[in-house]
Scaffold this motif. Structure first.
Motif, PDB file in Angstrom:
ATOM      1  N   MET A 105      76.132  30.580  37.375  1.00 46.50           N
ATOM      2  CA  MET A 105      74.958  30.072  37.091  1.00 46.50           C
ATOM      3  C   MET A 105      75.225  28.811  35.823  1.00 46.50           C
ATOM      4  N   GLU A 106      74.371  27.735  35.982  1.00 45.22           N
ATOM      5  CA  GLU A 106      74.739  26.565  35.192  1.00 45.22           C
ATOM      6  C   GLU A 106      73.957  26.974  33.731  1.00 45.22           C
ATOM      7  N   LEU A 107      74.704  26.300  32.682  1.00 49.99           N
ATOM      8  CA  LEU A 107      74.262  26.546  31.526  1.00 49.99           C
ATOM      9  C   LEU A 107      73.260  25.535  31.151  1.00 49.99           C
ATOM     10  N   ILE A 108      72.121  25.838  30.512  1.00 47.82           N
ATOM     11  CA  ILE A 108      70.787  25.008  29.924  1.00 47.82           C
ATOM     12  C   ILE A 108      71.603  24.605  28.713  1.00 47.82           C
ATOM     13  N   ARG A 109      71.848  23.321  28.501  1.00 47.47           N
ATOM     14  CA  ARG A 109      72.505  22.702  27.277  1.00 47.47           C
ATOM     15  C   ARG A 109      71.448  22.202  26.138  1.00 47.47           C
ATOM     16  N   GLU A 110      71.014  23.338  25.904  1.00 44.73           N
ATOM     17  CA  GLU A 110      69.311  22.916  25.042  1.00 44.73           C
ATOM     18  C   GLU A 110      69.653  22.091  23.737  1.00 44.73           C
ATOM     19  N   ASP A 111      70.825  22.132  22.989  1.00 44.68           N
ATOM     20  CA  ASP A 111      71.047  21.314  22.045  1.00 44.68           C
ATOM     21  C   ASP A 111      71.001  19.756  22.205  1.00 44.68           C
ATOM     22  N   TYR A 112      71.528  19.539  23.534  1.00 45.25           N
ATOM     23  CA  TYR A 112      71.404  18.041  23.697  1.00 45.25           C
ATOM     24  C   TYR A 112      69.960  17.928  24.377  1.00 45.25           C
ATOM     25  N   LEU A 113      69.425  18.702  25.133  1.00 43.81           N
ATOM     26  CA  LEU A 113      68.084  18.481  25.646  1.00 43.81           C
ATOM     27  C   LEU A 113      67.115  18.253  24.426  1.00 43.81           C
ATOM     28  N   LYS A 114      67.213  19.126  23.308  1.00 42.86           N
ATOM     29  CA  LYS A 114      66.152  18.839  22.299  1.00 42.86           C
ATOM     30  C   LYS A 114      66.296  17.570  21.622  1.00 42.86           C
ATOM     31  N   LEU A 115      67.507  16.677  21.897  1.00 39.04           N
ATOM     32  CA  LEU A 115      67.694  15.470  21.312  1.00 39.04           C
ATOM     33  C   LEU A 115      67.047  14.272  22.198  1.00 39.04           C
ATOM     34  N   ILE A 116      67.228  14.540  23.514  1.00 36.62           N
ATOM     35  CA  ILE A 116      66.713  13.688  24.682  1.00 36.62           C
ATOM     36  C   ILE A 116      65.183  13.884  25.052  1.00 36.62           C
ATOM     37  N   PHE A 118      79.790  16.372  24.791  1.00 43.80           N
ATOM     38  CA  PHE A 118      81.221  16.945  24.619  1.00 43.80           C
ATOM     39  C   PHE A 118      81.506  17.740  25.699  1.00 43.80           C
ATOM     40  N   PRO A 119      82.308  18.507  26.130  1.00 45.04           N
ATOM     41  CA  PRO A 119      82.560  19.490  26.948  1.00 45.04           C
ATOM     42  C   PRO A 119      82.026  20.734  26.113  1.00 45.04           C
ATOM     43  N   PHE A 120      81.849  21.784  26.692  1.00 42.79           N
ATOM     44  CA  PHE A 120      81.122  22.958  26.188  1.00 42.79           C
ATOM     45  C   PHE A 120      81.742  23.152  24.723  1.00 42.79           C
ATOM     46  N   SER A 121      81.001  23.532  23.762  1.00 41.81           N
ATOM     47  CA  SER A 121      81.345  23.920  22.516  1.00 41.81           C
ATOM     48  C   SER A 121      81.639  25.255  22.590  1.00 41.81           C
ATOM     49  N   PHE A 122      82.348  25.927  21.549  1.00 41.15           N
ATOM     50  CA  PHE A 122      82.503  27.321  21.424  1.00 41.15           C
ATOM     51  C   PHE A 122      81.548  28.183  21.675  1.00 41.15           C
ATOM     52  N   LYS A 123      80.265  28.092  21.245  1.00 38.13           N
ATOM     53  CA  LYS A 123      79.119  28.705  21.404  1.00 38.13           C
ATOM     54  C   LYS A 123      78.700  28.532  22.861  1.00 38.13           C
ATOM     55  N   GLU A 124      78.553  27.382  23.338  1.00 38.58           N
ATOM     56  CA  GLU A 124      78.107  27.179  24.786  1.00 38.58           C
ATOM     57  C   GLU A 124      79.199  27.703  25.747  1.00 38.58           C
ATOM     58  N   SER A 125      80.554  27.875  25.380  1.00 41.31           N
ATOM     59  CA  SER A 125      81.428  28.601  26.188  1.00 41.31           C
ATOM     60  C   SER A 125      81.030  30.119  26.247  1.00 41.31           C
ATOM     61  N   VAL A 126      80.792  30.637  25.047  1.00 41.87           N
ATOM     62  CA  VAL A 126      80.329  32.104  25.104  1.00 41.87           C
ATOM     63  C   VAL A 126      79.137  32.304  25.957  1.00 41.87           C
ATOM     64  N   ASP A 127      78.189  31.575  25.582  1.00 42.10           N
ATOM     65  CA  ASP A 127      77.102  31.633  26.388  1.00 42.10           C
ATOM     66  C   ASP A 127      77.103  31.542  27.801  1.00 42.10           C
ATOM     67  N   PHE A 128      78.145  30.593  28.350  1.00 42.47           N
ATOM     68  CA  PHE A 128      78.049  30.442  29.717  1.00 42.47           C
ATOM     69  C   PHE A 128      78.672  31.626  30.235  1.00 42.47           C
ATOM     70  N   LEU A 129      79.940  32.206  29.556  1.00 42.16           N
ATOM     71  CA  LEU A 129      80.350  33.337  30.063  1.00 42.16           C
ATOM     72  C   LEU A 129      79.479  34.599  30.134  1.00 42.16           C
ATOM     73  N   ALA A 130      78.715  34.599  29.045  1.00 44.37           N
ATOM     74  CA  ALA A 130      77.713  35.854  29.233  1.00 44.37           C
ATOM     75  C   ALA A 130      76.583  35.616  30.340  1.00 44.37           C
ATOM     76  N   LEU A 131      76.203  34.286  30.358  1.00 37.26           N
ATOM     77  CA  LEU A 131      75.446  34.108  31.373  1.00 37.26           C
ATOM     78  C   LEU A 131      75.837  34.319  33.122  1.00 37.26           C
ATOM     79  N   ASN A 132      77.290  34.218  33.098  1.00 38.14           N
ATOM     80  CA  ASN A 132      78.022  34.605  34.249  1.00 38.14           C
ATOM     81  C   ASN A 132      78.525  35.916  34.615  1.00 38.14           C
ATOM     82  N   LYS A 133      78.253  36.802  33.395  1.00 39.87           N
ATOM     83  CA  LYS A 133      78.439  38.151  33.512  1.00 39.87           C
ATOM     84  C   LYS A 133      79.944  38.331  33.450  1.00 39.87           C
TER      85      LYS A 133
END
Length: 407
Positions: A1-12, A142-157
């Protein structure tokens, strides 16, 4: 599953319907195209019509027939059939000759909101800047931050314990596609191919006189030493001696500029703490992703603070800080983080395992009379804050469990 990159979306999001060209920049494979798809989905969910979304990816062979601005203008115009608002998405627009004139024309002729991506920082200079002064807004991804990486892995179990995963992230970084591979050899091969692709398509292709192998060797050396004091003269001397092939400091600076334009490196300027002024000089550069820093490193010394510095530097940029290296009369502070005319000071360490290390990191502030908040960041779990200097755990900081205060 793709990660929703909320931190960037909030800016855009505030710009979705604003008459500014949204320019989404960043290194190749950092997630710009996926972010664009998310934006399209959000516009549709808000009631936008699918027929009023025009989307073209210039790395898709289906659009290889479009080679210049006139052909692209004709293609877009053929889809516009009424006066309602259209949302135009142009992915990797730098491939189109004279795209600047096209964007200016679309803005002036049609009721549209334009989003473009690119992997070359010169997109926002030259003719584009002249034609569209005050009509663009940039978002660097940027490529996934540390938090985004952790969230992505959790999202994909995928099992991930952050305090253990930090070592994996230090070594291999956060390019999204690298998480498709489990074996380290496969990850390294992917990153090496990605780096070669960026060099060939975004750098060598535009500068055919560049020695391909020399550029790759030198650029990887610069990348693997990111965060250290930069000396073009020393790098030129090292390369010339090692390869029995002369290269000048001027060539090193030329290569450095190209790495920055391809969003592979960021410069960190100096800040005079005593004079409280930013200096127009750069003596440190940090890699956009530590995975690229690893490519030219045979083994990873996790106590090499430069890797952690690199991750903290990128995280600060992602969080919207302007970041400097702090200069004092006799020493240096790793970072001065500034936002809205307020600041704090940051020292980065791996572990505060000895009294000597504690004294060195906290003692860096001994001669600083500036009252702005002072931090030491390390991987220690024991809170070692003292004498008004706050100690934060790096993993907690990267996961946004703790934050920086400014004054």
């Amino acid at each position: 599953m793709e990660l929703i990159r909320e931190d960037y979306l909030k800016l855009i999001r505030p710009y979705y319907d604003v008459d500014l060209i949204k320019v989404i920049t960043g290194a190749r494979r950092s997630g710009k195209s996926v972010l664009m798809e998310t934006i399209k989905d959000e516009i549709l969910s808000r009631g936008g019509k699918g027929s009023h979304i025009i989307s073209i990816n210039f790395e898709d062979l289906d659009y290889s027939f479009i080679t210049d601005a006139n052909e692209l203008h004709a293609e877009i115009k053929s889809h516009i059939v009424d006066d309602d608002k259209y949302y135009i998405f142009l992915d990797e627009i730098q491939h189109i000759e004279n795209f600047e004139k096209l964007l200016a024309s679309l803005r002036s002729k049609f009721n549209c909101s334009i989003f473009v991506t690119g992997s070359d920082s010169t997109m926002l200079s030259g003719e584009l800047a002249t034609l569209l002064t005050g009509r663009t807004v940039e978002f660097e991804i940027f490529p996934f931050s540390f938090k985004e990486s952790v969230d992505f892995l959790a999202l994909n179990k995928i099992e991930c314990e952050p305090n253990e995963f930090i070592k994996d992230y230090i070594k291999w970084g956060g390019f999204p596609l690298r998480f498709s591979f489990k074996e380290e050899n496969s990850i390294k091969r992917f990153l090496d191919n990605l780096y070669s692709n960026i060099i060939n398509r975004d750098i060598i292709k535009k500068s055919s006189k560049i020695d391909r192998q020399a550029f790759k060797d030198i650029s990887l050396y610069i990348m693997s030493n990111a965060g250290k004091e930069f000396s073009a003269e020393n790098i030129a001397r090292y390369y010339s001696q090692k390869n029995k092939k002369s290269v000048s400091a001027r060539t090193i600076y030329n290569y450095l500029e190209k790495l920055q334009k391809a969003y592979l490196l960021h410069s960190c300027k100096k800040y005079n703490i005593v004079g409280k002024t930013a200096l127009d000089t750069s003596d440190k550069f940090y890699a956009t992703d530590t995975g690229l820093r690893t490519l030219n490193t045979n083994t990873i010394n996790y106590e090499d603070t430069f890797f952690l510095e690199n991750i903290i530097y990128n995280e600060l940029l992602i969080q919207g800080f302007t970041v400097f290296t702090g200069k004092t009369y006799k020493g240096e502070i790793d970072f001065v983080a500034v936002k809205e005319n307020k600041k704090c000071f940051i020292q980065v360490a791996y572990l505060l395992a000895t009294e000597e290390t504690i004294k060195r990191e906290f003692g860096a502030y001994d001669k600083i009379t500036d009252a702005s908040p002072k931090y030491v960041l390390s991987l220690d779990r024991i809170d070692l804050s003292h004498d008004g200097i706050e100690h934060l755990n790096i993993v907690d900081f990267l996961l946004h469990k703790v934050s920086l205060h400014l004054s």
